[in-house]
Write a protein that holds these residues in place. Structure first.
Motif, mmCIF file in Angstrom:
data_model
loop_
_atom_site.group_PDB
_atom_site.id
_atom_site.type_symbol
_atom_site.label_atom_id
_atom_site.label_comp_id
_atom_site.label_asym_id
_atom_site.label_seq_id
_atom_site.Cartn_x
_atom_site.Cartn_y
_atom_site.Cartn_z
ATOM 1 N N VAL A 105 0.663 -1.240 -0.062
ATOM 2 C CA VAL A 105 -0.068 0.046 -0.177
ATOM 3 C C VAL A 105 0.755 1.324 -0.108
ATOM 4 O O VAL A 105 0.717 2.123 -0.806
ATOM 5 C CB VAL A 105 -0.909 0.098 1.209
ATOM 6 N N GLU A 106 1.873 1.194 0.834
ATOM 7 C CA GLU A 106 2.760 2.276 1.011
ATOM 8 C C GLU A 106 3.533 2.652 -0.318
ATOM 9 O O GLU A 106 3.530 3.818 -0.914
ATOM 10 C CB GLU A 106 3.766 2.166 1.952
ATOM 11 N N ASP A 117 -2.837 10.763 3.190
ATOM 12 C CA ASP A 117 -2.334 10.846 4.511
ATOM 13 C C ASP A 117 -2.002 9.593 5.059
ATOM 14 O O ASP A 117 -2.216 9.261 6.278
ATOM 15 C CB ASP A 117 -3.702 11.417 5.436
ATOM 16 N N PHE A 118 -1.092 8.838 4.375
ATOM 17 C CA PHE A 118 -0.751 7.494 4.721
ATOM 18 C C PHE A 118 0.219 7.847 5.774
ATOM 19 O O PHE A 118 0.936 8.648 5.696
ATOM 20 C CB PHE A 118 -0.289 6.632 3.548
ATOM 21 N N SER A 177 2.082 -1.280 11.439
ATOM 22 C CA SER A 177 0.594 -0.814 11.014
ATOM 23 C C SER A 177 0.425 0.826 10.614
ATOM 24 O O SER A 177 1.274 1.411 11.079
ATOM 25 C CB SER A 177 -0.511 -1.165 12.099
ATOM 26 N N ALA A 178 -0.429 0.834 9.827
ATOM 27 C CA ALA A 178 -0.524 2.332 9.253
ATOM 28 C C ALA A 178 -2.019 2.499 8.982
ATOM 29 O O ALA A 178 -2.779 1.818 9.501
ATOM 30 C CB ALA A 178 0.082 2.172 7.833
ATOM 31 N N ARG A 179 -2.135 3.722 8.477
ATOM 32 C CA ARG A 179 -3.752 4.277 8.253
ATOM 33 C C ARG A 179 -3.760 5.303 7.055
ATOM 34 O O ARG A 179 -2.688 5.760 6.845
ATOM 35 C CB ARG A 179 -4.307 4.856 9.487
ATOM 36 N N MET A 180 -4.717 5.402 6.462
ATOM 37 C CA MET A 180 -4.763 6.366 5.673
ATOM 38 C C MET A 180 -6.266 6.808 5.318
ATOM 39 O O MET A 180 -7.297 6.398 5.827
ATOM 40 C CB MET A 180 -4.072 5.704 4.019
ATOM 41 N N ARG A 287 -9.529 5.231 15.589
ATOM 42 C CA ARG A 287 -8.484 5.704 15.071
ATOM 43 C C ARG A 287 -8.855 7.266 14.979
ATOM 44 O O ARG A 287 -9.864 7.757 15.107
ATOM 45 C CB ARG A 287 -7.855 5.356 13.974
ATOM 46 N N ALA A 288 -7.581 8.086 14.922
ATOM 47 C CA ALA A 288 -7.929 9.514 14.866
ATOM 48 C C ALA A 288 -7.820 9.800 13.126
ATOM 49 O O ALA A 288 -7.066 9.034 12.488
ATOM 50 C CB ALA A 288 -7.153 10.304 15.352
ATOM 51 N N THR A 289 -8.128 11.005 12.712
ATOM 52 C CA THR A 289 -8.052 11.376 11.525
ATOM 53 C C THR A 289 -7.372 12.765 11.327
ATOM 54 O O THR A 289 -6.991 13.128 12.547
ATOM 55 C CB THR A 289 -9.421 11.731 10.509
ATOM 56 N N ALA A 290 -6.680 12.789 10.208
ATOM 57 C CA ALA A 290 -5.767 14.148 9.919
ATOM 58 C C ALA A 290 -6.632 15.521 10.633
ATOM 59 O O ALA A 290 -5.988 16.289 10.831
ATOM 60 C CB ALA A 290 -5.292 14.221 8.621
ATOM 61 N N ASP A 291 -7.912 15.269 10.152
ATOM 62 C CA ASP A 291 -8.546 16.571 10.766
ATOM 63 C C ASP A 291 -8.849 16.293 12.169
ATOM 64 O O ASP A 291 -10.179 16.859 12.461
ATOM 65 C CB ASP A 291 -9.446 17.096 9.654
#
Ligand code: FAD
Length: 427
Positions: A105-106, A117-118, A177-180, A287-291
């Motif tokens: 994915v990355e 926002d990966f 682990s990651a998020r996006m 999880r949190a988001t970028a905003d």
């Protein structure tokens, strides 16, 4: 509260190919415009195949655009349990496939400059019972020895440095682990397919498939396409050949997104800033988001009607969120939505060939990474490259009484909710 997916609502718009461009023949037809299908279509183009992707409704409109936003490594279930069931070698190689899938994915994000926002934030799996603590410790020891020296076991005060909650007694951190942002990733992936010369048709379901000389005739409401190869990347596969339907159970999961908070408030509630997964039978993930919103999901209402279920689920998740994170201020819920998870009996995905048709699906709620990875592997198999399908050869029997299984979900849900209630009374 909007009953729509935050990821889809805040994604850029996507313009698919005009229906008039539907060709009569092509090297590969990919059925399904989620991450599996889009990733496969991109890889097929990179390998020089002409490709048409058919999507029933809109790209990433199902699980890929309606999930919790975690791109976690690690298996969906316990690693120790997988070692017992599959043997240490198979469990370890499967575990490594999930690591490779997060890497994939990355790489896709970087190579295609997808603005989503990966972030490698790590996952925290938390337990609240003595039995959870024992299971996490056993996984930790086994993982350290066999598969992942980076995992970290925490308990006591260390939990407080991750989460402002007294509910949990132990946790396991998976740093890879990651998020996006799932909508921005999905639309970015679809745009990359088009840029690479692939055709994507929305509102164009595959309505039939017949094998013929040298390939397949695929029917759509707008005409037929002849393809040398076909990939079914149809998620829960409710609309397609019954062979897939008989092997996958669609199970609803629900999510709420709060209004944006100020960054310090959220940092006080989740100082670790990770993707969090709890361990109850009816578990939650957040999880949190970028905003600075909190995205909080879980199995909520087990009723079967969509809109009423979404509203009821929103209220149940809000209550669960307050119980789990008591330090959270009184925030409003902006979005609430549900989606169907493509569940297999053993919670492991399947990919291979059925009557010459390729397929990849059944990620069982742990598929934002595997869908991207497996799409690539199946594209390679379709292009005649030596098989690198890590799931090749896994048997896939029919679900017993598959047609009736979903009718029993409310009963099963009530049973597990009662079980959680009783277990939570443990001293
Ligand atoms: C509520 C929810 C939360 C989740 N949370 C997470 C998470 O946090 N982390 C994680 O790793 N995974 C999570 N998942 C799972 C993950 O989202 C999926 O495993 C992954 O997105 C599957 O992608 P896919 O492309 O295989 O399927 P999908 O995204 O479901 O795409 C399949 C597509 O096929 C199309 N289709 C079906 N039949 C036809 C047909 N006959 N013709 C044309 N098109 C057709 C559908 O319209 C759909 O767009 C979650 C899933 C849900 C539902």
């Amino acid at each position: 509260m909007k009953l729509t997916s935050y990821w889809l609502e805040t994604a850029p718009s996507f313009t698919a190919s005009p229906i008039a461009a539907l060709p009569g023949s092509v090297d590969a037809v990919v059925v399904g415009g989620g991450f599996s299908g889009l990733s496969a279509a991109l890889r097929l183009r990179q390998l020089g195949a002409s490709v048409v992707l058919l999507e029933r409704e809109r790209v990433v409109g199902e699980a890929s655009g309606r999930n919790g936003g975690h791109v976690n490594n690690g298996l969906a279930g316990s690693f120790s349990f997988a070692c017992k069931n599959l043997g240490v070698d198979k469990a370890t190689s499967l575990y490594r496939v999930f690591n490779a899938a997060v890497d994939a994915v990355e790489t896709v994000v970087r190579d295609n400059a997808i603005d989503c926002d990966f972030e490698r934030c790590g996952k925290l799996k938390v337990g609240n019972l003595q039995a959870h603590r024992a299971a996490l410790l056993s996984d930790y020891e086994k993982l350290q020895k066999e598969a992942d020296p980076d995992v970290k076991f925490i308990d006591g005060q260390q939990i407080r440095s991750e989460l402002a909650s007294d509910l949990f007694n132990s946790g396991l951190i998976y740093p890879q682990s990651a998020r996006m942002h799932m909508g921005r990733f999905g639309v970015g992936l679809a745009q990359s397919v088009m840029k690479a010369g692939g055709l994507i048709f929305e509102n164009t379901p595959m309505t039939g498939i017949k094998s013929g000389k040298g390939g397949f005739e695929v029917s759509t409401p707008h005409g037929r396409i002849f393809a040398k190869n076909v990939l079914m990347a149809t998620g829960t596969s409710r609309h397609g050949p019954s062979w897939f339907r008989q092997r996958i159970m669609p199970v609803g999961s629900f999510i709420v997104a709060t209004e944006p908070m100020d960054a310090t408030t959220l940092e006080q509630v989740m100082p670790g800033g990770r993707n969090v997964v709890t361990m109850q039978n009816i578990h939650n993930y957040f999880r949190a988001t970028a905003d600075n919103r909190l995205i909080f999901g879980g199995r909520a209402s087990f009723s079967r009607s969509r809109t009423t279920t979404d509203i009821a689920s929103g209220h149940m998740l809000l209550a669960a969120m307050r119980r789990t994170l008591p330090a959270l201020p009184d925030v409003k819920i902006d979005y609430c939505w549900g989606g169907d998870v493509d569940m297999t009996v053993d919670r492991l995905p399947r990919a291979g060939q059925w009557n010459g048709v390729y397929y990849t699906m059944g990620y069982s709620g742990h598929g934002t990474q595997m869908s991207v990875y497996m799409g690539q592997r199946m594209a390679e198999a379709m292009s005649g490259m030596p098989s690198t399908n890590p799931l090749a050869g896994r048997s896939w029997p029919k679900i017993p009484f598959y047609g009736l299984a979903s009718h029993f979900l409310p009963v099963v849900g009530a049973y597990y909710r009662a079980k959680d209630y009783v277990q939570n009374l443990e001293p």
